[in-house]
Write a protein that holds these residues in place. Structure first.
Motif, PDB file in Angstrom:
ATOM      1  N   ILE A 103       2.171   4.969   2.026  1.00 26.89           N
ATOM      2  CA  ILE A 103       1.962   3.533   1.853  1.00 26.89           C
ATOM      3  C   ILE A 103       2.141   2.847   3.211  1.00 26.89           C
ATOM      4  O   ILE A 103       3.263   2.595   3.652  1.00 26.89           O
ATOM      5  CB  ILE A 103       2.949   2.940   0.819  1.00 26.89           C
ATOM      6  N   ASP A 104       1.017   2.563   3.865  1.00 24.27           N
ATOM      7  CA  ASP A 104       1.080   1.868   5.152  1.00 24.27           C
ATOM      8  C   ASP A 104       0.062   0.728   5.214  1.00 24.27           C
ATOM      9  O   ASP A 104      -0.243   0.207   6.281  1.00 24.27           O
ATOM     10  CB  ASP A 104       0.847   2.847   6.307  1.00 24.27           C
ATOM     11  N   ARG A 105      -0.436   0.336   4.055  1.00 25.84           N
ATOM     12  CA  ARG A 105      -1.406  -0.750   3.914  1.00 25.84           C
ATOM     13  C   ARG A 105      -1.524  -1.055   2.420  1.00 25.84           C
ATOM     14  O   ARG A 105      -0.887  -0.395   1.608  1.00 25.84           O
ATOM     15  CB  ARG A 105      -2.764  -0.318   4.464  1.00 25.84           C
ATOM     16  N   GLU A 106      -2.340  -2.047   2.068  1.00 29.78           N
ATOM     17  CA  GLU A 106      -2.578  -2.303   0.654  1.00 29.78           C
ATOM     18  C   GLU A 106      -3.238  -1.087   0.021  1.00 29.78           C
ATOM     19  O   GLU A 106      -4.210  -0.544   0.545  1.00 29.78           O
ATOM     20  CB  GLU A 106      -3.468  -3.535   0.463  1.00 29.78           C
ATOM     21  N   GLU A 151       7.245   2.313   2.736  1.00 27.77           N
ATOM     22  CA  GLU A 151       6.604   2.966   3.873  1.00 27.77           C
ATOM     23  C   GLU A 151       7.088   4.408   4.072  1.00 27.77           C
ATOM     24  O   GLU A 151       6.391   5.215   4.705  1.00 27.77           O
ATOM     25  CB  GLU A 151       6.871   2.166   5.157  1.00 27.77           C
ATOM     26  N   ASN A 196       0.151  -0.786  -4.396  1.00 32.34           N
ATOM     27  CA  ASN A 196       1.137  -1.562  -3.650  1.00 32.34           C
ATOM     28  C   ASN A 196       0.372  -2.699  -2.982  1.00 32.34           C
ATOM     29  O   ASN A 196      -0.605  -2.453  -2.262  1.00 32.34           O
ATOM     30  CB  ASN A 196       1.863  -0.714  -2.605  1.00 32.34           C
ATOM     31  N   TYR A 254       7.060  -6.166  -1.430  1.00 33.08           N
ATOM     32  CA  TYR A 254       6.222  -4.961  -1.450  1.00 33.08           C
ATOM     33  C   TYR A 254       6.930  -3.763  -0.823  1.00 33.08           C
ATOM     34  O   TYR A 254       6.568  -2.609  -1.087  1.00 33.08           O
ATOM     35  CB  TYR A 254       4.888  -5.216  -0.735  1.00 33.08           C
ATOM     36  N   HIS A 255       7.959  -4.009  -0.004  1.00 30.85           N
ATOM     37  CA  HIS A 255       8.706  -2.906   0.606  1.00 30.85           C
ATOM     38  C   HIS A 255       9.486  -2.093  -0.433  1.00 30.85           C
ATOM     39  O   HIS A 255       9.783  -0.919  -0.189  1.00 30.85           O
ATOM     40  CB  HIS A 255       9.716  -3.442   1.625  1.00 30.85           C
ATOM     41  N   TRP A 311       1.041  -4.792  -0.546  1.00 30.60           N
ATOM     42  CA  TRP A 311       1.221  -4.951   0.891  1.00 30.60           C
ATOM     43  C   TRP A 311       1.361  -6.430   1.262  1.00 30.60           C
ATOM     44  O   TRP A 311       1.850  -7.224   0.449  1.00 30.60           O
ATOM     45  CB  TRP A 311       0.104  -4.237   1.657  1.00 30.60           C
ATOM     46  N   SER A 323       0.749  -9.852  -1.391  1.00 36.04           N
ATOM     47  CA  SER A 323       2.094 -10.310  -1.769  1.00 36.04           C
ATOM     48  C   SER A 323       2.242 -11.801  -1.517  1.00 36.04           C
ATOM     49  O   SER A 323       2.806 -12.546  -2.330  1.00 36.04           O
ATOM     50  CB  SER A 323       3.161  -9.548  -0.986  1.00 36.04           C
TER      51      SER A 323
END
Length: 301
Positions: free
Chosen positions: A212-215, A179, A251, A268-269, A253, A257
């Motif tokens: 990166i704040d969602r898929e 994130e 990613n 995913y983090h 998300w 995941s």
């Protein structure tokens, strides 16, 4: 099964050892003056690269399979001769190269022991399921391990007709917190959004850095370099490429995941994929006797 002891006698050195890695696969362990790396002969899969004095650059899932006939999750899977789902339901996602046992063709040292070159090869005879092979080919994957890492995939069309291939060097990078990461180098670049259920929008154009704040599952139409700025690990990773006009950023998300059995629910983090690819509109036609090469170079700045 590959004879580890024979490989050790033929290619082993002070900086290269052949061991049994996860799943019992033969593992090529490189430890030169500039970096360490681990490569499985199954799938020609690089699952560790660490420059001297740095933390590991690549990410591996703690839930990854290490079984013949299944892909590994993390590192640098080789997607070939197709990227994404197969043309038919029974075909494995991302092709058969990452499900096959490769042969060791060369191990060499350069630049006073600071760079190691490892070459693995694959031919139709080595593919576990011959029914998946639609044309005759010779495939080589080169790993140049030093202060920078270069992975190069070269195919030769040995058949008597043109073939269309898509592929990718599906690289998973380790990050402190996805994130907080910013991906630079794709501002104002058009892309395809591949997230299932995402709104169908023609002509997506990236605005600024990628966050990166969602898929995120996108194919960017770009030949340029990309940088991953990771404030948590206080580093920037530069990703350069050649032979590719598509860059994949991925990613999974939360939802995806949780849906993948070989991926931890919260992993995913700690990862982000940046991939040199020939995919979608960048599919390549390779004529009889022709070779084509895609490569990616990774440097910690």
């Amino acid at each position: 099964m590959i004879d580890r002891e024979t490989l050790e006698r033929k290619f082993g050195s002070d900086s290269v050892k052949f061991t049994r890695g996860p799943g019992g696969f033969v593992c090529i362990e490189v430890a030169n003056a500039a970096a360490t790396a681990k490569i499985s002969t199954y799938a020609a899969h690089l699952f560790d690269y660490t420059p001297a004095g740095e933390r590991p650059v690549l990410w591996m899932s703690g839930s990854s399979w290490f079984e013949a006939g299944k892909p590994m999750r993390g590192g640098v899977p080789i997607c070939w001769p197709w990227f994404g789902p197969g043309a038919r339901e029974e075909l494995p996602a991302h092709g058969f190269a990452r499900l096959s046992q490769w042969e060791v063709r060369a191990v060499e040292s350069f630049e006073n022991g600071t760079v190691t070159r490892v070459v693995l090869g694959l031919t139709p005879e080595q593919v576990a399921k011959p029914e998946l092979v639609a044309f005759v080919f010779d495939l080589e994957c080169e790993f140049w391990i030093g202060r920078s890492l270069t992975v190069a995939l070269t195919m030769k069309n040995c058949s008597d007709a043109p073939v269309v291939v898509t592929d990718a060097l599906h690289t998973y990078f380790a990050v402190k917190e996805a994130e907080a990461v910013r991906v630079r180098g794709l501002d104002q670049v058009g892309y395809e959004d591949r997230v299932v259920g995402a709104p169908v929008v023609l002509g997506h154009v990236q605005q600024g850095d990628i966050r990166i704040d969602r898929e995120v599952d996108r194919i960017y139409h770009s030949t340029g370099a990309v940088e991953i700025y990771d404030p948590g690990f206080n580093r920037t990773i530069r990703v350069e490429k050649s032979g590719s006009a598509a860059t994949v950023v991925w990613n999974p998300w939360i939802r995806k995941s949780h849906a993948m059995p070989d991926f931890g629910d919260e992993e995913y983090h700690s990862m982000l994929c940046i991939e040199a690819a020939n995919a979608s509109v960048d599919a390549r036609t390779v004529f009889p006797g022709e070779k084509r090469r895609i490569s990616q170079t990774v440097t910690v700045l």
